[in-house]
Scaffold this active site. Structure first.
Site, PDB file in Angstrom:
ATOM      1  CD  GLU B  62     -30.519 -32.689 -14.484  1.00 23.44           C
ATOM      2  OE1 GLU B  62     -30.901 -31.648 -13.934  1.00 23.44           O
ATOM      3  OE2 GLU B  62     -29.760 -32.688 -15.476  1.00 23.44           O
ATOM      4  CG  ASP B  73     -25.632 -32.729 -24.135  1.00 23.66           C
ATOM      5  OD1 ASP B  73     -25.402 -32.305 -22.984  1.00 23.66           O
ATOM      6  OD2 ASP B  73     -26.701 -33.257 -24.466  1.00 23.66           O
TER       7      ASP B  73
END
Ligand SMILES: Cc1ncc(COP(=O)(O)O)c(C=O)c1O
Lengths: 383, 336
Positions: B62, B73
């Site tokens: 990824e 995040d």
């Protein structure tokens, strides 16, 4: 425009709005939308909120004629005095509603973001009143320039968490609040302070601020030619507009020149909604830059993007120096020290009165969203 | 339940049939998949990390395209994104870097980024650019099912797999819909929270992976019928597991081979947690734990060693599971 300022179908205002959140937050947003719809239709909930707004927040707030300014400018200027509401701004209307809703949903804690600290103070106040824990995220830079409000929040028993990432202002505080919500969706209600964010926030917060516009409409001896309010995320403006959307009054939102999502932004997705966003060519969100921490935000609520695109509302921008001059002028002429945020609306009237945008004789209702105590240090620094 | 056990067992048995051409680029099959996440552009030589991680046994990678407001995040990837952006990298420069190393890339690359970067140029244009740079999948964590239709169309047209995410709080109804619409793999968010290292894997990870697999089994017939084409590109290895002799011997036909791998991610830290997460799903995504090392100064070789250690731990666990399975079959008289 039959749907103007009503409940948006599926959270959409034309091309704007929606719900761009992580899958982890979808059920919470669904539950919140259902809970608000249910509560807003429940006379008992409405009565409890109305009672708090009256006996606790001090509503209705007056509509004050600005006599000296009106005479000097050749207009009729009425000020909707949200600065006189408890905690010193319109933010109290929203937090009492969401606070009651949080309790109804059996949450034990609220999470909030704040820029100027006015929403943080209001959220901490509602939490204290309703027996909820409060965690308030605030950019490090805003903590420095709004110290007074930080002290108010901690005095009220809230935990203030400094946010050190990105521009260290409202945008980043909002990111951090959403992250905290993901980690505690069951226990916490995210008490968003403006009309941005994923559905149902833009609709819910506008409904909770509608009281500003409805009172002003009832208090005003006439339907004004122009209704004007400052716009950060756009909640005091949305609430004000809601009272006049079905009249012939022009609706004017005034942004900070350094955070003017409507004039300088492009459609984009930030903080859960599609709206107008200050951003670069590839889609990185830009950092706003305004002397008013509460307007230092690169986005705007999606309903404003819609009202602007549909031509029902117009959006203008004023610069920091015009804002400072407006605070001083209002103080000297009317004996009212307003917040730097609110002064944006005043500055626009001062600049345009007598010109094509605001012809002589215009009758104006202007929402003064808050009071200026918090801004004294900033003002001193510019003296 | 027995279906789940078979899929589990299937994992341990190497497939005897050659892989179809469309998955030929995915290295060894029939093992627990390891998919590292790297923030693109973090350092000048970031593609060296990519190649090191590939050499160390990544099954896919990824590639995080840094965004100014990475809402989902945690601190590590925020910091990595901020640093990359401060270096002045752009989506265009990252895709250029990828085009340059494309001849050396043998595993599928999947872009991981936020909705605004997709919508700014327009989803069709964005997906076309990804495809041109050899990127074969796309994950957009702030694009839930309800908002995904336009990007799904654009991705399909460009030949890019749009992988959707499932959270522990996702309802059964939504989960079934996500499973049927996700391409490439199904991303199981291990915990309610952001990315970022944690002391232990959340118990929600195993529950969620099991729910996803159960939904895949339930929808297998109709899914297979509609899935001749759905994952033409990324195509990781889970299908091979269910096509393994174990699965067919248990009476399942090849159609159920359309099951996409379930990858468990968010906060998976270190080899032990990777094994645990891999056991729950068909594989594991490891991001913050690796990016923390890079932020602390790890070289490509250091990071490769880290990934190799995880790969080895997963392989060991696969072998143990295989041995367990064999002895279980003996005792119970079942042919696995
Ligand atoms: C006094 C005041 N006015 C206005 C705003 C901007 O918010 P909104 O545009 O949602 O009314 C703030 C935000 O902090 C504020 O404190």
């Amino acid at each position: 425009m039959p749907t103007l300022m009503r409940e948006p179908a599926a959270g959409r205002f034309g091309d704007f709005g929606g719900r761009f959140v992580p899958e982890s937050l979808v059920p919470a947003c669904d539950a919140l939308a259902a809970a608000f719809q249910d509560a807003w239709a429940d006379p008992a909930f409405r009565a409890e909120l109305d009672d708090l707004l009256a006996v606790y927040a001090g509503r209705p707030t007056p509509l004050t004629p600005a006599r000296t300014l009106s005479a000097a400018l050749g207009v009729e200027l009425l000020l909707k005095r949200e600065d006189l509401a408890h905690t010193g701004s319109h933010k109290i209307n929203n937090v009492l509603g969401q606070g009651l809703l949080a309790r109804r949903m059996c949450k034990r804690r609220i999470i909030a973001e704040t820029g100027a600290g006015q929403h943080g103070v209001a959220a901490a106040t509602a939490a204290a009143l309703l027996g909820l824990e409060a965690t308030i995220f605030m950019g490090e830079r805003d903590i420095e320039r709004q110290r007074l409000n930080v002290l108010r929040m901690t005095t009220l028993g809230a935990t203030v968490v400094p946010v050190t990432t990105g521009s260290r202002t409202l945008k980043d505080a909002t990111n951090e609040a959403m992250r905290a919500w993901v980690a505690d969706v069951d226990g916490a209600h995210f008490l968003l302070g403006s009309v941005g964010g994923p559905h149902p926030y833009p609709w819910m917060v506008r409904e909770l601020q509608r009281v500003i516009g409805e009172e002003a409409r009832a208090q005003s001896p006439y339907v004004p030619d122009v209704v004007v309010a400052c716009v950060g995320g756009g909640s005091n403006a949305a609430g004000t507009f809601a009272g006049f959307a079905d009249t012939a009054a022009r609706l004017v939102g005034v942004e900070a020149a350094g955070g003017a999502a409507m004039s300088s932004g492009r459609p984009g997705v930030v903080h859960g909604a599609r709206s107008m966003v200050l951003q670069d060519a590839e889609g990185q969100v830009a950092e706003a830059e305004s002397i008013a921490a509460g307007l230092d935000y690169p986005g705007i609520g999606p309903e404003h993007a819609f009202l602007g695109a549909a031509g029902r509302a117009e959006y203008h921008a004023v610069k920091d120096d015009e804002v400072i001059a407006a605070v001083r002028r209002l103080a000297r002429d009317e004996g009212i020290i307003c917040a730097l945020e609110s002064a944006h609306a005043v500055a626009w009237v001062l600049r345009e009165a007598g010109g094509p945008l605001l012809p002589a004789g215009s009758r104006i209702v202007l929402t003064l969203s808050g009071r200026g105590d918090k801004d004294m240090a900033t003002l001193e620094a510019t003296a | 339940m027995s279906d789940l056990i078979e899929a589990r067992d299937g994992k341990a048995v190497p497939p005897s049939t050659p892989e179809p051409a469309r998955v030929a680029t995915v290295a060894p099959q029939g093992r627990t998949l390891l998919v590292p996440y790297l923030t693109a552009g973090l350092t000048e030589d970031w593609t060296d990390y990519l190649l090191a991680v590939q050499a160390a046994g990544a099954d896919a990678i990824e590639v995080g395209l840094p965004f100014s407001d990475p809402m989902l995040d945690g601190a590590t990837i925020q910091q990595a994104s901020d640093r990359a952006l401060a270096r002045g990298v752009t989506v265009a420069s990252i895709l250029q870097d990828l085009s340059r190393v494309r001849p050396q890339v043998r595993v599928p690359l999947i872009a991981f980024t936020y909705a605004n970067l997709v919508f700014r140029p327009g989803a069709p244009e964005f997906c076309r650019r990804l495809a041109e740079a050899g990127v074969r999948g796309l994950i957009v964590p702030d694009l839930p099912l309800d908002e995904a239709a336009a990007v799904e169309r654009a991705a399909a047209e460009a030949g890019v797999d749009l992988t959707l995410l499932v959270a522990p709080v996702t309802t059964d109804e939504r989960l079934a819909e996500i499973v049927s619409r996700s391409r490439g793999y199904v991303y199981a968010i291990s915990r309610m929270g952001t990315t970022g290292e944690r002391a232990a894997l959340a118990s929600s990870a195993a529950d969620l992976a099991a729910r996803i697999k159960a939904a895949q089994q339930r929808s297998a017939p109709s899914h297979a019928a509609s899935s001749a084409a759905p994952s033409a590109t990324t195509s990781l290895a889970a299908p091979s597991r269910v096509e393994s002799p174990a699965a067919t011997a248990a009476g399942r036909n090849g159609a159920s081979g359309a099951r996409l791998p379930v990858l468990v991610g968010f906060g998976v830290s270190g080899p032990e947690q990777a094994v645990e997460a891999g056991r729950a799903g068909d594989g594991v995504v490891v991001g913050s734990a690796l990016m923390r090392r890079v932020l602390d100064g790890a070289t490509p070789a250091d990071l490769g060693a880290e990934v190799a250690a995880m790969r080895a731990a997963l392989d060991r666990a696969d072998q143990e599971a295989s041995a367990d399975h064999a002895s279980y079959a003996e005792i119970s008289g079942h042919r696995g």
